[in-house]
Write an enzyme that holds these catalytic residues in place. Structure first.
Site, mmCIF file in Angstrom:
data_model
loop_
_atom_site.group_PDB
_atom_site.id
_atom_site.type_symbol
_atom_site.label_atom_id
_atom_site.label_comp_id
_atom_site.label_asym_id
_atom_site.label_seq_id
_atom_site.Cartn_x
_atom_site.Cartn_y
_atom_site.Cartn_z
ATOM 1 N N ARG A 5 59.066 38.233 64.502
ATOM 2 C CA ARG A 5 58.394 37.734 63.298
ATOM 3 C C ARG A 5 57.714 38.868 62.543
ATOM 4 N NH1 ARG A 5 54.418 33.503 65.253
ATOM 5 N NH2 ARG A 5 54.353 34.994 66.944
ATOM 6 N N ASN A 36 58.542 30.878 64.452
ATOM 7 C CA ASN A 36 59.276 30.531 65.661
ATOM 8 C C ASN A 36 59.583 29.048 65.641
ATOM 9 O OD1 ASN A 36 59.199 33.098 66.772
ATOM 10 N ND2 ASN A 36 57.406 32.697 68.021
#
Length: 92
Positions: free
Chosen positions: A17, A35
């Site tokens: 990320r 996620n």
């Protein structure tokens, strides 16, 4: 262009990320990364064709500890709140 991109593989717990956020920000792409509970990472991205190509290529590589198996994408609706910023969102 506005896309939802799904990245499958070893992509959680490896800094994916943060990698996606840095990459998108450097390309002046708006959107978010988060996620998903099934182990994938979702990227919502707003940008031009060249920006999207560069983002796609980067996501296929991922950060050093990641192992990307698959990158899928489809067109998405424009969410204006993300047009000028790229953020890390809480998981789905």
């Amino acid at each position: 262009m506005t896309k939802h991109i799904s990245v499958t593989g070893v992509v959680q717990g490896v800094g994916f990320r943060f990698f996606a956020e840095r990459t998108a920000t450097s390309l002046s792409i708006g959107g978010y990364v988060r996620n998903l509970y099934d182990g994938r990472v979702e990227v919502y991205a707003i940008g031009g064709a060249e920006q999207m190509d560069a983002l796609r290529n980067a996501l296929r590589r991922g950060p050093r500890m990641a192992s990307v198996d698959r990158v899928d994408e489809h067109d998405a609706e424009l969410l204006r709140d993300y047009a000028n910023v790229f953020s890390i969102e809480r998981g789905e």
